[in-house]
Design a protein around this motif. Structure first.
Motif, PDB file in Angstrom:
ATOM      1  N   GLU A   9       0.855  -1.181   0.000  1.00  0.00           N
ATOM      2  CA  GLU A   9       0.000   0.000   0.000  1.00  0.00           C
ATOM      3  C   GLU A   9       0.892   1.232   0.000  1.00  0.00           C
ATOM      4  OE1 GLU A   9      -2.412  -0.412   3.438  1.00  0.00           O
ATOM      5  OE2 GLU A   9      -3.635  -1.973   2.572  1.00  0.00           O
ATOM      6  N   SER A  10       0.613   2.174  -0.874  1.00  0.00           N
ATOM      7  CA  SER A  10       1.421   3.396  -0.916  1.00  0.00           C
ATOM      8  C   SER A  10       0.561   4.554  -1.401  1.00  0.00           C
ATOM      9  CB  SER A  10       2.636   3.192  -1.830  1.00  0.00           C
ATOM     10  OG  SER A  10       2.225   2.925  -3.145  1.00  0.00           O
ATOM     11  N   TRP A  11       1.167   5.731  -1.431  1.00  0.00           N
ATOM     12  CA  TRP A  11       0.462   6.942  -1.841  1.00  0.00           C
ATOM     13  C   TRP A  11       1.172   7.552  -3.031  1.00  0.00           C
ATOM     14  CZ3 TRP A  11      -4.117   8.116   0.263  1.00  0.00           C
ATOM     15  CH2 TRP A  11      -4.438   7.488   1.471  1.00  0.00           C
ATOM     16  N   LYS A  25      -5.667  16.271   4.738  1.00  0.00           N
ATOM     17  CA  LYS A  25      -5.732  17.513   5.505  1.00  0.00           C
ATOM     18  C   LYS A  25      -4.634  17.464   6.558  1.00  0.00           C
ATOM     19  CE  LYS A  25     -10.755  17.907   5.026  1.00  0.00           C
ATOM     20  NZ  LYS A  25     -12.024  18.064   5.760  1.00  0.00           N
ATOM     21  N   PRO A  26      -3.493  18.109   6.289  1.00  0.00           N
ATOM     22  CA  PRO A  26      -2.394  18.070   7.257  1.00  0.00           C
ATOM     23  C   PRO A  26      -2.725  18.855   8.527  1.00  0.00           C
ATOM     24  CG  PRO A  26      -1.834  19.471   5.396  1.00  0.00           C
ATOM     25  CD  PRO A  26      -3.160  18.860   5.084  1.00  0.00           C
ATOM     26  N   GLN A  27      -2.095  18.452   9.610  1.00  0.00           N
ATOM     27  CA  GLN A  27      -2.282  19.143  10.879  1.00  0.00           C
ATOM     28  C   GLN A  27      -1.815  20.590  10.746  1.00  0.00           C
ATOM     29  OE1 GLN A  27       0.201  17.819  14.164  1.00  0.00           O
ATOM     30  NE2 GLN A  27      -1.474  18.197  15.597  1.00  0.00           N
ATOM     31  N   LEU A  28      -2.634  21.509  11.237  1.00  0.00           N
ATOM     32  CA  LEU A  28      -2.297  22.927  11.206  1.00  0.00           C
ATOM     33  C   LEU A  28      -1.568  23.301  12.489  1.00  0.00           C
ATOM     34  CD1 LEU A  28      -5.675  24.258   9.778  1.00  0.00           C
ATOM     35  CD2 LEU A  28      -3.524  23.918   8.550  1.00  0.00           C
ATOM     36  N   PRO A  29      -0.804  24.358  12.460  1.00  0.00           N
ATOM     37  CA  PRO A  29      -0.075  24.764  13.663  1.00  0.00           C
ATOM     38  C   PRO A  29      -0.953  25.546  14.644  1.00  0.00           C
ATOM     39  CG  PRO A  29       0.448  26.244  11.847  1.00  0.00           C
ATOM     40  CD  PRO A  29      -0.441  25.165  11.291  1.00  0.00           C
ATOM     41  N   VAL A  57      -8.854   8.226   8.486  1.00  0.00           N
ATOM     42  CA  VAL A  57      -7.785   7.848   9.419  1.00  0.00           C
ATOM     43  C   VAL A  57      -6.828   9.021   9.583  1.00  0.00           C
ATOM     44  CG1 VAL A  57      -7.855   5.374   8.840  1.00  0.00           C
ATOM     45  CG2 VAL A  57      -6.275   6.883   7.634  1.00  0.00           C
ATOM     46  N   ILE A  58      -6.048   8.961  10.662  1.00  0.00           N
ATOM     47  CA  ILE A  58      -4.929   9.880  10.825  1.00  0.00           C
ATOM     48  C   ILE A  58      -3.687   9.107  10.397  1.00  0.00           C
ATOM     49  CG2 ILE A  58      -3.532  11.228  12.439  1.00  0.00           C
ATOM     50  CD1 ILE A  58      -6.297  12.417  12.212  1.00  0.00           C
ATOM     51  N   ALA A  59      -2.968   9.614   9.418  1.00  0.00           N
ATOM     52  CA  ALA A  59      -1.750   8.974   8.920  1.00  0.00           C
ATOM     53  C   ALA A  59      -0.574   9.910   9.139  1.00  0.00           C
ATOM     54  CB  ALA A  59      -1.894   8.638   7.439  1.00  0.00           C
ATOM     55  N   ASP A  60       0.599   9.362   9.121  1.00  0.00           N
ATOM     56  CA  ASP A  60       1.821  10.127   9.303  1.00  0.00           C
ATOM     57  C   ASP A  60       2.518  10.260   7.956  1.00  0.00           C
ATOM     58  OD1 ASP A  60       4.987   9.971   9.892  1.00  0.00           O
ATOM     59  OD2 ASP A  60       3.946  11.044  11.509  1.00  0.00           O
ATOM     60  N   PHE A  61       2.762  11.491   7.538  1.00  0.00           N
ATOM     61  CA  PHE A  61       3.495  11.763   6.316  1.00  0.00           C
ATOM     62  C   PHE A  61       4.738  12.553   6.691  1.00  0.00           C
ATOM     63  CE2 PHE A  61      -0.737  10.926   4.738  1.00  0.00           C
ATOM     64  CZ  PHE A  61      -0.515  10.230   3.551  1.00  0.00           C
ATOM     65  N   ALA A  62       5.871  11.871   6.743  1.00  0.00           N
ATOM     66  CA  ALA A  62       7.164  12.483   7.092  1.00  0.00           C
ATOM     67  C   ALA A  62       7.082  13.250   8.414  1.00  0.00           C
ATOM     68  CB  ALA A  62       7.652  13.380   5.966  1.00  0.00           C
ATOM     69  N   GLY A  63       6.412  12.652   9.401  1.00  0.00           N
ATOM     70  CA  GLY A  63       6.313  13.261  10.718  1.00  0.00           C
ATOM     71  C   GLY A  63       5.167  14.238  10.892  1.00  0.00           C
ATOM     72  N   LEU A  64       4.375  14.461   9.860  1.00  0.00           N
ATOM     73  CA  LEU A  64       3.252  15.392   9.942  1.00  0.00           C
ATOM     74  C   LEU A  64       1.941  14.604  10.030  1.00  0.00           C
ATOM     75  CD1 LEU A  64       2.169  18.326   9.838  1.00  0.00           C
ATOM     76  CD2 LEU A  64       2.097  18.092   7.344  1.00  0.00           C
ATOM     77  N   PRO A  65       1.243  14.653  11.167  1.00  0.00           N
ATOM     78  CA  PRO A  65      -0.051  13.985  11.245  1.00  0.00           C
ATOM     79  C   PRO A  65      -1.014  14.594  10.216  1.00  0.00           C
ATOM     80  CG  PRO A  65       0.698  14.630  13.425  1.00  0.00           C
ATOM     81  CD  PRO A  65       1.604  15.291  12.425  1.00  0.00           C
ATOM     82  N   THR A  66      -1.708  13.721   9.502  1.00  0.00           N
ATOM     83  CA  THR A  66      -2.575  14.158   8.412  1.00  0.00           C
ATOM     84  C   THR A  66      -3.879  13.379   8.450  1.00  0.00           C
ATOM     85  OG1 THR A  66      -0.630  14.643   7.047  1.00  0.00           O
ATOM     86  CG2 THR A  66      -2.727  14.396   5.886  1.00  0.00           C
ATOM     87  N   LEU A  67      -4.987  14.093   8.363  1.00  0.00           N
ATOM     88  CA  LEU A  67      -6.285  13.455   8.260  1.00  0.00           C
ATOM     89  C   LEU A  67      -6.455  12.981   6.819  1.00  0.00           C
ATOM     90  CD1 LEU A  67      -9.061  12.824   9.604  1.00  0.00           C
ATOM     91  CD2 LEU A  67      -9.829  15.034   8.713  1.00  0.00           C
ATOM     92  N   VAL A  68      -6.755  11.707   6.645  1.00  0.00           N
ATOM     93  CA  VAL A  68      -6.936  11.117   5.321  1.00  0.00           C
ATOM     94  C   VAL A  68      -8.409  10.719   5.206  1.00  0.00           C
ATOM     95  CG1 VAL A  68      -6.247   9.285   3.738  1.00  0.00           C
ATOM     96  CG2 VAL A  68      -4.563  10.279   5.318  1.00  0.00           C
ATOM     97  N   VAL A  69      -9.125  11.367   4.285  1.00  0.00           N
ATOM     98  CA  VAL A  69     -10.559  11.145   4.101  1.00  0.00           C
ATOM     99  C   VAL A  69     -10.797  10.541   2.725  1.00  0.00           C
ATOM    100  CG1 VAL A  69     -12.845  12.229   4.066  1.00  0.00           C
ATOM    101  CG2 VAL A  69     -11.027  13.187   5.517  1.00  0.00           C
ATOM    102  N   GLU A  70     -11.449   9.389   2.700  1.00  0.00           N
ATOM    103  CA  GLU A  70     -11.789   8.758   1.433  1.00  0.00           C
ATOM    104  C   GLU A  70     -12.796   9.634   0.693  1.00  0.00           C
ATOM    105  OE1 GLU A  70     -13.026   4.291   0.070  1.00  0.00           O
ATOM    106  OE2 GLU A  70     -13.948   5.086   1.882  1.00  0.00           O
ATOM    107  N   ARG A  71     -12.560   9.890  -0.583  1.00  0.00           N
ATOM    108  CA  ARG A  71     -13.466  10.734  -1.367  1.00  0.00           C
ATOM    109  C   ARG A  71     -14.797  10.035  -1.549  1.00  0.00           C
ATOM    110  NH1 ARG A  71     -10.756  15.324  -4.254  1.00  0.00           N
ATOM    111  NH2 ARG A  71     -12.938  15.682  -4.652  1.00  0.00           N
ATOM    112  N   VAL A  72     -15.875  10.792  -1.416  1.00  0.00           N
ATOM    113  CA  VAL A  72     -17.216  10.220  -1.506  1.00  0.00           C
ATOM    114  C   VAL A  72     -17.812  10.307  -2.906  1.00  0.00           C
ATOM    115  CG1 VAL A  72     -17.726  10.627   0.913  1.00  0.00           C
ATOM    116  CG2 VAL A  72     -18.329  12.367  -0.767  1.00  0.00           C
ATOM    117  N   GLU A  73     -17.235  11.138  -3.764  1.00  0.00           N
ATOM    118  CA  GLU A  73     -17.819  11.337  -5.095  1.00  0.00           C
ATOM    119  C   GLU A  73     -17.061  10.536  -6.162  1.00  0.00           C
ATOM    120  OE1 GLU A  73     -14.769  14.597  -4.748  1.00  0.00           O
ATOM    121  OE2 GLU A  73     -15.980  13.411  -3.430  1.00  0.00           O
ATOM    122  N   ARG A  74     -16.716   9.311  -5.800  1.00  0.00           N
ATOM    123  CA  ARG A  74     -16.077   8.396  -6.741  1.00  0.00           C
ATOM    124  C   ARG A  74     -16.988   7.195  -6.951  1.00  0.00           C
ATOM    125  NH1 ARG A  74     -13.949  12.502  -7.746  1.00  0.00           N
ATOM    126  NH2 ARG A  74     -11.771  12.989  -7.410  1.00  0.00           N
TER     127      ARG A  74
END
Length: 187
Positions: A9-11, A25-29, A57-74
């Protein structure tokens, strides 16, 4: 977009008009740092109540917590939908469905949008059960303190098969509602 090969699995970035599969949606400061966690929790709760069918889910991208939302309009996410070009399903937000433009989008200044008008559009054009779903979505969002359920965050899906249905919202937490500061309790 997510690429799922067996055991790998990859991005990857969607290029050349290819449809993306997820919204990141990456975590904001600062004072907005907790927003992605509130939105993830609200989405999981909405899913448990049958109001959301997408993964989050919340995933980690190079140390940055990121909200990952599956697209609904597919295509894969829409019931009874025939395959269409590149897997997209047309989504019309309620501002578009109401014909609202400019200041008409803001109810606070006597705009065109209102829950009654949105419900009328859903009743006239979508599936019969979608009006009940809209009511449940509104009650849920108010219950969790999200007062940002508005025409831009609600919409209709137009499938290739010709059916119209209420689009699931992915906005379960408003930034200003979920804001936590050192001087105030969680809101």
């Amino acid at each position: 977009m997510r690429t799922d090969a067996p055991g790998n699995e990859s991005w990857a970035q969607a290029l050349g008009g290819y449809p993306s599969t997820h919204i990141l949606k990456p975590q904001l400061p600062g004072s907005f740092a907790t927003v992605i966690f509130h939105e993830e929790y609200g989405s999981r709760l909405a899913r448990a109540l049958g109001l959301a069918q997408f993964d989050v889910v919340i995933a980690d991208f190079a140390g940055l917590p990121t909200l990952v939302v599956e697209r609904v309009e597919r295509v894969e996410r829409v019931e009874r939908c025939e395959r269409s070009d590149a897997g997209r399903v047309h989504q019309e937000d309620m501002n578009q469905a109401l014909g609202a433009s400019g200041n008409e989008k803001y109810q606070s200044i006597r705009g065109a949008e209102s829950l009654r008008r949105i419900a009328d559009v859903v009743e006239r054009h979508a599936r019969p059960q979608d009006l009940v779903t809209l009511a449940r979505m509104v009650v849920f969002t108010v219950g969790i303190g999200n007062f940002d359920i508005r025409a831009k965050n609600l919409g209709l899906l137009h499938t290739a098969a010709g059916s119209i249905q209420l689009a699931p919202t992915t906005m379960w937490c408003r930034r200003h509602t979920c804001r936590v500061t050192a001087n105030s309790p969680s809101q």
